[in-house]
Every structure is written in C-alpha cells, then in structure tokens.
Design a protein around this motif. Structure first.
Motif, PDB file in Angstrom:
ATOM      1  N   MET A  89      22.060  28.114  47.046  1.00 24.55           N
ATOM      2  CA  MET A  89      23.377  28.170  47.683  1.00 24.55           C
ATOM      3  C   MET A  89      23.532  29.486  48.438  1.00 24.55           C
ATOM      4  O   MET A  89      23.261  30.557  47.898  1.00 24.55           O
ATOM      5  N   SER A  90      23.985  29.414  49.700  1.00 26.62           N
ATOM      6  CA  SER A  90      24.235  30.623  50.486  1.00 26.62           C
ATOM      7  C   SER A  90      25.460  31.361  49.947  1.00 26.62           C
ATOM      8  O   SER A  90      26.354  30.767  49.338  1.00 26.62           O
ATOM      9  N   LYS A  91      25.484  32.666  50.209  1.00 23.16           N
ATOM     10  CA  LYS A  91      26.609  33.497  49.770  1.00 23.16           C
ATOM     11  C   LYS A  91      27.203  34.224  50.968  1.00 23.16           C
ATOM     12  O   LYS A  91      26.477  34.827  51.761  1.00 23.16           O
ATOM     13  N   VAL A  92      28.542  34.186  51.075  1.00 17.55           N
ATOM     14  CA  VAL A  92      29.237  34.929  52.121  1.00 17.55           C
ATOM     15  C   VAL A  92      30.148  35.952  51.461  1.00 17.55           C
ATOM     16  O   VAL A  92      30.795  35.654  50.445  1.00 17.55           O
ATOM     17  N   LEU A  93      30.177  37.150  52.003  1.00 18.01           N
ATOM     18  CA  LEU A  93      31.038  38.219  51.488  1.00 18.01           C
ATOM     19  C   LEU A  93      32.175  38.460  52.479  1.00 18.01           C
ATOM     20  O   LEU A  93      31.941  38.813  53.636  1.00 18.01           O
ATOM     21  N   PHE A  94      33.394  38.255  52.018  1.00 18.19           N
ATOM     22  CA  PHE A  94      34.595  38.414  52.834  1.00 18.19           C
ATOM     23  C   PHE A  94      35.161  39.809  52.563  1.00 18.19           C
ATOM     24  O   PHE A  94      35.573  40.115  51.444  1.00 18.19           O
ATOM     25  N   ILE A  95      35.168  40.660  53.586  1.00 22.56           N
ATOM     26  CA  ILE A  95      35.590  42.060  53.417  1.00 22.56           C
ATOM     27  C   ILE A  95      36.945  42.281  54.083  1.00 22.56           C
ATOM     28  O   ILE A  95      37.137  41.949  55.255  1.00 22.56           O
ATOM     29  N   SER A  96      37.885  42.849  53.333  1.00 17.34           N
ATOM     30  CA  SER A  96      39.183  43.234  53.902  1.00 17.34           C
ATOM     31  C   SER A  96      39.488  44.659  53.445  1.00 17.34           C
ATOM     32  O   SER A  96      38.578  45.416  53.109  1.00 17.34           O
ATOM     33  N   ASN A  97      40.748  45.037  53.384  1.00 10.39           N
ATOM     34  CA  ASN A  97      41.104  46.409  52.985  1.00 10.39           C
ATOM     35  C   ASN A  97      41.749  46.445  51.607  1.00 10.39           C
ATOM     36  O   ASN A  97      41.097  46.667  50.609  1.00 10.39           O
ATOM     37  N   ILE A  98      43.068  46.220  51.586  1.00  7.16           N
ATOM     38  CA  ILE A  98      43.847  46.279  50.356  1.00  7.16           C
ATOM     39  C   ILE A  98      44.375  44.898  50.045  1.00  7.16           C
ATOM     40  O   ILE A  98      44.863  44.185  50.929  1.00  7.16           O
ATOM     41  N   ALA A  99      44.296  44.488  48.781  1.00  7.90           N
ATOM     42  CA  ALA A  99      44.786  43.163  48.401  1.00  7.90           C
ATOM     43  C   ALA A  99      45.493  43.240  47.051  1.00  7.90           C
ATOM     44  O   ALA A  99      45.153  44.066  46.200  1.00  7.90           O
ATOM     45  N   LYS A 100      46.490  42.376  46.897  1.00  7.66           N
ATOM     46  CA  LYS A 100      47.169  42.248  45.601  1.00  7.66           C
ATOM     47  C   LYS A 100      46.697  40.989  44.883  1.00  7.66           C
ATOM     48  O   LYS A 100      46.346  41.017  43.724  1.00  7.66           O
TER      49      LYS A 100
END
Length: 384
Positions: A1-12
């Motif tokens: 299974m492929s893996k994707v990494l979702f990058i953002s900044n600040i999250a609650k």
C-alpha cells in the motif's frame, strides 16, 4: 500500500482542511499520514486517528518561516519520512510547503504535491511580496511535481510563471471543500439566535468572521455601516485580534457603537449565520475565503471586496455585490439596497445555495481523487 504524508502547520482536530484529501486517499487505498503541530490531547489525537483512519504525527512546528523551531521540525520530518517509508508528500501552507518540498527532495520521495491556498504574490501585491515570496516559490517549484491552486488568478500565475520539476502539472481545485449539509437550520433556530442577539423583527443583521487584523479591513466595513445611516442595521463581527481596540474606537467616533457588535471567538458560527441577513466581507487579500463559502452555504447574500478568491465565488452568480476594496460609499449603497429589499436578499441567497455546490466537500474530494490517481500512480481499477 502506498503512503502519502499530508503536511500542514497548526491543527486542533482533523477538519475541513484535510477531509477531502483523506476521503480521496481512502477511495484509492492509500495510507494517509498527517504531519503538523497538534494542539490536542493524546486522547483527542487517538480519537481522530480511529474516526478518520489516519496516522497523526505531532511535531514542533511554527507558523513563522523564520522560527528556529522549524529546523527541528524539518529534522523530525526527515526522520518520519524514512521511518514510515513515505512514498508521496502533499504539503500545504507556506511553512508546510517549504519543509515538505525540501524534505521530499532530500529523502527522494516519489512525488511532492504542493497545494497553494493563496500566493502572497498576486495582482496588486506590494513589490516586496513579489521580491520575496515569488522568488522563494520560483525556487521551490524545482522540487514540486504537481501544484494545486484554489482560485483562477493563482492558476494563471502558476501556469505562466512557475516551472515545476520535470514539467509537472498545475491543477485547479475549488478550495478545501465545504460540507453544505452542516448549514441547514430551521426557522426556529434563526428566531432563537436572533432573540439571543437582541435583534428585533425589522432589524437587518450583517455578519463577518475572521481575525481582527489590518488585512481583513474591518475599518471599511464599519465606515460603510455608518455611512448607510440606518439604525436597523446591526453588524456582528466574530473574531479576535490586535485591531479590536482601534475598531471599537472607530465605531464610537462614527456614532455606531450600538450597531457594531464585537462577539469575539464564537463556537456557534453556523447558528449566527442562520440569524444573519447579509454577509459583509471587505477583506484586502484572500485565497478562497472559507468564511464566505460558509455564508453562501447558509443562504446569505454577500457584499464583498473585488479581489482574488471573492471573485471566484461571487462574480457572475447574482449572489451579491462586489465592491472596490476601500470604496466605503459603494459598500454603503449596497447595504442600503439589500437592507431595504427582503425579496432581493432571499433571491440572492438562493442563488448562493446553488453556486456553493461547486465548492462542496464532494466536488473537492472528486478533484483531489483525480489528482491522486494521476500523481500517486495508483491503479484506479483496483479501487472500484
């Protein structure tokens, strides 16, 4: 299974920013990882992981690109990519976009997708923005395999001024997706919330949401309310920020302090939108404003600044009016027109209910799915 990494900044919590991408990844049987600074308890993080079937990685990341903490976050990102054997990166936000693309290059991930939520260089932007932000984006484009834009102006800029790695493709996606079903409330909810706000039957409620900062241009909104000179107008501002004291002083000096109401941070935005009659949005800069999408999903007519993002939502829709950003008299004229014509407000609001479907979570998820199919090299036949 492929893996994707979702990058953002600040999250609650896992929310609207990533839901469409999560949905698309699951449909394609791609494992979804999230990298951000999570302001949440361990129990909340675990709950989100179970609810959305994702893997969350909380790191030391800062919104400011100049913060030394981001170097530590970069090191954590490198380690994560290698330990989890991440195949693809989907990075968002300015800081996430920088870290994600640099880390993707260093770790030689298969592809890096960058989703721009509004370039800081745009038509009419200060020259220093072009000198700094455009220069950085032009450089980072060399480490970008696919670029997602969310408004027409950014799409054109990206196609004409940025050269992606190996002639990568520029895509358009209508925002991050809005769950329109969440904005359907009854007349009883409207009546109860209006009573709570102290509104009379003949009062016309205006509403805005967002941080009280110079960029949001609340100064012009308050001046427009004063110039409209209609005591039935009540303007509700939801948000906090450094401009609050000066804005309150402005309302006082213009004699409309009893008509301009500062509500601070609110957790009942959907109910407040139901109680309102007009959405007023004089902002100077946006990518694709979620607050206006929420207003449209609530069936409100909009009076907004003629800028990138706002025009994508409103131009040619008959769902409201676009005014030049600081033209107080034009805003005031449009306020008077809508305040005095309930039938027009209703007609424009209904038009917005139709328009907003193009920006729904379903529409955005489908677009992200198509991009993932094309860029993540997954075989769609295996997912049907």
């Amino acid at each position: 299974m492929s893996k994707v990494l979702f990058i953002s900044n600040i999250a609650k919590r896992v929310g609207s920013f990533s839901i469409a991408s999560i949905k698309a990844a699951h449909e394609l049987d791609v494992e979804f990882h999230m990298f951000a600074k999570w302001n949440a308890t361990d129990d909340q993080i675990e709950d989100d992981e179970r609810t959305y079937n994702v893997k969350i990685h909380s790191v030391d990341l800062d919104r400011s690109p100049y913060s030394p903490r981001n170097y530590k976050a970069y090191k954590q990102l490198i380690r994560l990519i290698r330990e989890e054997k991440i195949d693809y990166i989907h990075c968002n936000t300015p800081v996430g976009g920088i870290l994600g693309r640099l880390a993707g290059k260093k770790c030689k991930v298969k592809k890096v997708i960058y989703q721009a939520h509004g370039f800081h260089f745009y038509k009419g932007a200060p020259k220093k923005h072009w000198l700094l932000y455009y220069t950085v984006e032009k450089w980072l484009a060399r480490y970008t395999d696919a670029l997602i834009t969310i408004n027409a102006e950014d799409l054109e800029l990206a196609k004409t001024k940025l050269k992606l790695r190996k002639n990568g493709k520029v895509y358009y996606v209508p925002g991050v997706g809005i769950d329109t079903a969440q904005y359907a409330f009854s007349e009883q909810t409207r009546a109860e919330k209006r009573m709570e706000l102290g509104l009379l039957e003949h009062d016309v409620a205006l509403i805005s949401m967002g941080d009280l900062i110079e960029r949001k241009n609340y100064d012009t909104s308050i001046r427009a309310v004063a110039e409209a000179n209609d005591p039935a107008l009540h303007y509700f501002i939801c948000g906090r920020g450094p401009e609050e004291a000066s804005l309150k002083q402005l309302a006082e000096s213009l004699g409309v302090s009893k008509q301009v109401h500062f509500l601070g941070f609110r957790s009942d935005i959907k109910e407040l939108l139901t109680a309102a009659d007009i959405f007023l949005f004089t902002t100077k800069q946006e990518g694709l404003p979620r607050s206006m999408m929420e207003a449209m999903a609530s069936g409100l007519p909009c009076i907004a600044s003629r800028i990138r993002g706002n025009t994508d939502l409103l131009e040619g829709t008959e769902g409201g009016f676009l005014c030049e950003t600081t033209d107080v008299s034009d805003y005031a004229e449009k306020l008077k027109l809508l305040a005095g014509d309930a039938a027009l407000r209703q007609r424009m609001g209904k038009n917005n209910l139709v328009t907003i479907k193009k920006f729904s979570i379903e529409a955005v998820s489908e677009e992200i799915r198509r991009i993932y199919e094309a860029e993540l090299a997954v075989d769609s036949k295996d997912t049907k």
